[in-house]
Design a protein around this motif. Structure first.
Motif, short mmCIF file in Angstrom:
data_model
loop_
_atom_site.label_atom_id
_atom_site.label_comp_id
_atom_site.label_asym_id
_atom_site.label_seq_id
_atom_site.Cartn_x
_atom_site.Cartn_y
_atom_site.Cartn_z
N ARG A 66 0.96 -1.24 -0.05
CA ARG A 66 -0.13 0.04 -0.04
C ARG A 66 0.94 1.18 -0.08
O ARG A 66 2.20 1.18 0.62
CB ARG A 66 -0.99 0.00 1.16
CG ARG A 66 -1.66 -0.99 1.32
CD ARG A 66 -2.69 -1.29 0.45
NE ARG A 66 -3.76 -2.40 0.50
CZ ARG A 66 -4.70 -2.78 -0.28
NH1 ARG A 66 -4.73 -1.91 -1.56
NH2 ARG A 66 -5.56 -3.56 -0.12
N ASP A 67 0.27 2.34 -0.34
CA ASP A 67 0.92 3.74 -0.11
C ASP A 67 2.20 3.85 -1.11
O ASP A 67 3.17 4.32 -0.27
CB ASP A 67 1.06 4.31 1.17
CG ASP A 67 -0.55 3.97 1.76
OD1 ASP A 67 -1.16 4.75 1.26
OD2 ASP A 67 -0.29 3.50 3.16
N THR A 139 -8.52 4.00 -9.30
CA THR A 139 -9.62 3.11 -9.20
C THR A 139 -10.74 3.69 -9.49
O THR A 139 -10.96 5.00 -9.15
CB THR A 139 -9.44 2.75 -7.53
OG1 THR A 139 -9.57 3.76 -6.72
CG2 THR A 139 -8.30 1.75 -7.23
N ARG A 252 -8.50 -5.84 -2.76
CA ARG A 252 -9.13 -4.42 -2.97
C ARG A 252 -8.11 -3.40 -3.19
O ARG A 252 -7.59 -3.10 -2.24
CB ARG A 252 -9.99 -4.29 -1.63
CG ARG A 252 -11.15 -5.30 -1.54
CD ARG A 252 -12.01 -4.92 -0.47
NE ARG A 252 -12.72 -6.20 -0.03
CZ ARG A 252 -13.82 -6.45 -0.73
NH1 ARG A 252 -14.25 -5.74 -1.81
NH2 ARG A 252 -14.74 -7.42 -0.30
N TRP A 253 -8.09 -2.66 -4.34
CA TRP A 253 -7.02 -1.96 -4.69
C TRP A 253 -7.39 -0.41 -4.07
O TRP A 253 -8.54 -0.13 -3.94
CB TRP A 253 -7.19 -1.52 -6.12
CG TRP A 253 -6.71 -2.76 -6.99
CD1 TRP A 253 -7.41 -3.91 -7.61
CD2 TRP A 253 -5.33 -3.24 -7.16
NE1 TRP A 253 -6.81 -4.96 -8.09
CE2 TRP A 253 -5.48 -4.34 -8.13
CE3 TRP A 253 -4.17 -2.68 -6.96
CZ2 TRP A 253 -4.10 -5.34 -8.44
CZ3 TRP A 253 -2.92 -3.48 -7.37
CH2 TRP A 253 -3.16 -4.46 -8.30
N GLU A 254 -6.53 0.19 -3.61
CA GLU A 254 -6.41 1.73 -3.17
C GLU A 254 -5.53 2.21 -4.30
O GLU A 254 -4.43 1.52 -4.87
CB GLU A 254 -6.10 1.84 -1.96
CG GLU A 254 -6.96 1.28 -0.73
CD GLU A 254 -6.33 1.08 0.55
OE1 GLU A 254 -4.98 1.57 0.59
OE2 GLU A 254 -6.68 0.45 1.27
N THR A 257 -1.31 1.35 -4.97
CA THR A 257 -1.04 0.02 -4.41
C THR A 257 -0.34 -0.83 -5.66
O THR A 257 -0.75 -0.85 -6.70
CB THR A 257 -2.23 -0.84 -4.15
OG1 THR A 257 -3.26 -0.34 -3.19
CG2 THR A 257 -2.38 -2.48 -3.64
#
Ligand code: SIN
Length: 294
Positions: A66-67, A139, A252-254, A257
């Motif tokens: 993430r991030d 997204t 679950r994409w943010e 990512t």
């Protein structure tokens, strides 16, 4: 005679590590998929970090970081730690684009979204990509656009011993024309798209575990069987993936990512549930030294 019923359960076959020295890991499911926090992939990585990433990849098959804030060079530099960069067979139809970057863009105007059925990336190649690293930056505003992954070690382990024994030793043909012409309607390069034969059951070169290595995206038939026998067997295997959510994890994409998956022991499917909204990312894939082997 008492006939003992086969168990429908596959025990989680390895102790699943969640403690790594250099980052935090949160499992997405008990056996496949983990989220990683506490590592910045845009910076040079220490040997200890790389060793932990390799170990976590072997343990979890799918890692979602993430991030992350990566430009193309940083994305490629991180990917190169795992193999040489792959050029997609459909690249000939995309002049002017970076051959090592596969754009994954879906909008209201798209005729298809890449990878919408269960598949292993480019298994038609003689040496298919061992892994893929997809960096999603946009997204859909409505949510959705997840990716499903399936644990193909567990798929093999769910088969009965006689079926496992029968499939081992067989090979199957993986043909690029099936998705790239059949689904995506692209014009083949001179000489056609790659088409290669691989074992139906392979052994992962790092973990040594057996994998069911046929996929509905590329596998046309099992060699040496009647076509109708081959069709029935493949449909039986493909139905297992559709039917058994316990094989799956769902990323679950943010935005920002990066997810890396191991094509040697997983399959995946992109979910296009966000029409008419858009999703954008770029994928780099990496190739090893040897074809899949039993
Ligand atoms: C793919 O690499 O098959 C695409 C996966 C995705 O867009 O989620």
């Amino acid at each position: 005679m008492v006939v003992k019923a086969l168990s429908k359960h596959v025990p989680i076959s390895q102790a699943r590590r969640t403690e790594y020295a250099t980052f935090e890991v949160t499992p997405i499911s008990p056996h496949i998929g983990a989220e990683i926090r506490g590592v910045d992939l845009s910076r040079p990585l220490s040997d200890a970090q790389l060793q932990d990433i390799r170990q976590a990849w072997a343990d979890w098959m799918v890692l979602a970081f993430r991030d992350q804030h990566l430009d193309r060079e940083a994305h490629k530099a991180f990917s190169r730690h795992f193999g040489r960069l792959h050029v997609h067979p459909m690249h000939h139809g995309r002049p002017g684009q970076d051959p090592e970057i596969l754009t994954v863009r879906t909008t209201a105007q798209s005729a298809y979204t890449a990878g919408e059925s269960w598949h292993t990336d480019v298994s038609c190649d003689e040496i298919p990509p061992l892994g893929s690293l997809l960096y999603i930056t946009e997204t859909p505003e409505c949510g959705g656009g997840d990716t499903l992954f399936a644990d193909m070690y567990m798929a093999f382990e769910m088969l009965s011993p006689p079926m496992q024994a029968f499939l081992q030793g067989l090979t199957a043909v993986h043909d690029g024309a099936m998705p790239y012409v059949g689904n995506y309607k692209s014009t083949p390069p001179e000489g056609g798209y790659p088409r290669h034969e691989h074992p139906v059951v392979t052994r992962h070169p790092v973990t040594g575990r057996k994998v069911l290595y046929v996929n509905s995206g590329f596998t046309t038939h099992i060699v040496g069987l009647q076509r109708w026998e081959s069709r029935s067997l493949l449909d039986m295997i493909f139905a297992l993936l559709q039917r058994e959510p316990k094989l799956h994890c769902r990323v679950r994409w943010e935005p920002n990512t990066l997810t890396m998956w191991d094509n040697r022991c997983t399959q995946h499917q992109a979910v296009w549930d966000y029409y008419p909204f858009s999703r954008y990312g770029e994928r780099v894939s990496v190739v090893g030294d040897a074809p899949p082997s039993a």
